[in-house]
Design an enzyme around this catalytic site. Structure first.
Site: not given
Ligand code: 13P
Length: 340
Positions: A26, A33, A136, A177, A219, A261-262
Site C-alpha cells: 500500500s 520502505r 489477494k 492469505e 498464501k 516471506s513475512g
Molecule cells: P512479504 O513476502 O514481504 O511478507 O509480503 C507478502 C505479502 O504479500 C504481504 O501481504
C-alpha cells in the site's frame, strides 16, 4: 462463475516451477520502505520503482503472476504503456490486492481484523475489466500473551471466505492469505499450533461460503519461531514443521500453496522453501511455491535507492532472487547460487 476457467487460472499461477511476486505494498507501506533508504515518497517514485520491477528482463522465466496495488494497476511505463500490458507481454499474470488493510479489533488489544468487504463486488468487476486475473486479501494474526483470540481468528477467517467467494463470482482466483506474524519471542511449536488452528478455521469458513478449492491459492506463513525467540530452528526443522502443519489443515484439492516471506531474509526464504521441496515434493498433493514481497524485492530496492543509473543492477538483483526461488521450487537451490 466459470469453474473451469478459474481452476485453470489457479493452476497457471503455480505451474512450471514459477511463483508470485508481491508488489502490492500500500502507499503507506511502500513509503515506509522508501523512507528507510532515503527515496522520495512520491507517486512518481512509486511508479518508477514498479516500472523497474515490471520491465526486469527475463522476470517471466520465474514469475507467473504479480500482485499489484490499486495505484499501480492504473499506472503506466514512462512511454505510456500500461504496467498491466508490460506484465502481460512478459508472460506475467496481473493480480490485485483488494483488502483495505488490517484495523484494530475493538476491545482486543494487539489484534487486528482486515477490512474491505464493502463495495468489493464492484471493485472486483472493475479490476477484472482492467486485466487482473487474481486477487489477494491478507489477514494478520499476532501471537503473544493470550492471543490470538478465537474472536480474531474467526472474524478474519470469515472475512477471507467472503472475499474469496466474491472473487470467484467475478472470475478472479482468490489468493487467501492468513498470516501468523513472526513478531515475538514465541517458540516454533507455538507458531505451529496457532497456524494449524488458523488454517482449520479458514478452510471451515471457505467451505461454508462455497468457495471452490481447486480455484484458489493459499498464501500462508511458514511455521517459524518468533523473531526474538532464543531458539532459532534450523532450516530442515522449519521445513518439517511447516509441511506437517499444512498436511493436517489444507485439503488436497487446493492446487497450490504460495508462501509469504513475512520478514525472513531473502536467503532463508529460499533455503526453507527449497528444503520443503527437497524433502517432501514427491509426496505432497499441492505445489509448494512462493509469493514473496520483501524476500524478492528488498535487495533490488536497496541497490536502486531511487537512482535511474542503478536500474539495471537492481533488475539483476530482482531477477536473481526470482531465479533462486524458482530453483527452490525444484529443490535445486543452494547457497552456491548466491555467490555465482
Ligand atoms: P512479504 O513476502 O514481504 O511478507 O509480503 C507478502 C505479502 O504479500 C504481504 O501481504
Amino acid at each position: 462463475m466459470n469453474v473451469q476457467v478459474l481452476n485453470e487460472s489457479a493452476g497457471k499461477l503455480v505451474a512450471a516451477d514459477k511463483g508470485l511476486l508481491a508488489m502490492d505494498e500500500s502507499n503507506p507501506t511502500c513509503n515506509k520502505r522508501f523512507a528507510s533508504l532515503g527515496i522520495p515518497q512520491t507517486v512518481e517514485a512509486r511508479r518508477a520503482y514498479r516500472e523497474l520491477i515490471a520491465t526486469t528482463p527475463g522476470l517471466g522465466e520465474s514469475i507467473s503472476g504479480a500482485i499489484l496495488y490499486d495505484e499501480t494497476i492504473r499506472q503506466q511505463k514512462k512511454d505510456g504503456t500500461p504496467l498491466v500490458k508490460v506484465l502481460t507481454d512478459a508472460g506475467i499474470i496481473p493480480g490485485i490486492k483488494v483488502d483495505t488493510g488490517a484495523k484494530d479489533m475493538p476491545g482486543r488489544a494487539g489484534e487486528k481484523i482486515t477490512e474491505g468487504l464493502d463495495g468489493l463486488r464492484e471493485r472486483l468487476a472493475e479490476y477484472a475489466q482492467m486485466g487482473a486475473r487474481f486477487a489477494k486479501w491478507r489477514a494478520v494474526i499476532a501471537v503473544g500473551d493470550g492471543i490470538p483470540s478465537r474472536a480474531c481468528i474467526e472474524a478474519n477467517a470469515h472475512a477471507l471466505a467472503r472475499y474469496a467467494a466474491l472473487c470467484q463470482e467475478a472470475g478472479l482466483v482468490p489468493i487467501v492469505e492468513p498470516e501468523v506474524l513472526m513478531d515475538g519471542a514465541h517458540f516454533l511449536e507455538c507458531c505451529a499450533e496457532v497456524t494449524e488452528q488458523v488454517l482449520r478455521s479458514v478452510f471451515y469458513q471457505l467451505d461454508v461460503q462455497g468457495v471452490v478449492l481447486e480455484g484458489m491459492i493459499l498464501k500462508p506463513n511458514m511455521v517459524l519461531p518468533g523473531l526474538s525467540c532464543p531458539r532459532q530452528a534450523p532450516v530442515d526443522e522449519v521445513a518439517d514443521a511447516t509441511v506437517q502443519c499444512l498436511l493436517r489443515a489444507v485439503p488436497a484439492a487446493v492446487p497450490g500453496i504460495a508462501f509469504l516471506s513475512g520478514g525472513q531474509s531473502a536467503e532463508l526464504a529460499s533455503a526453507r522453501l527449497n528444503a520443503m521441496n527437497v524433502r517432501f515434493k514427491s509426496r505432497l498433493p499441492w505445489a509448494l511455491a512462493f509469493s514473496y514481497a520483501r524476500a524478492i524485492q528488498q535487495p533490488a530496492l536497496e541497490i536502486w535507492q531511487g537512482k535511474e543509473a542503478k536500474v539495471p543492477a537492481a533488475q539483476q538483483a530482482l531477477y536473481h532472487r526470482a531465479r533462486c526461488n524458482s530453483a527452490a521450487r525444484r529443490g535445486e537451490y543452494s547457497a552456491a547460487m548466491e555467490s555465482a
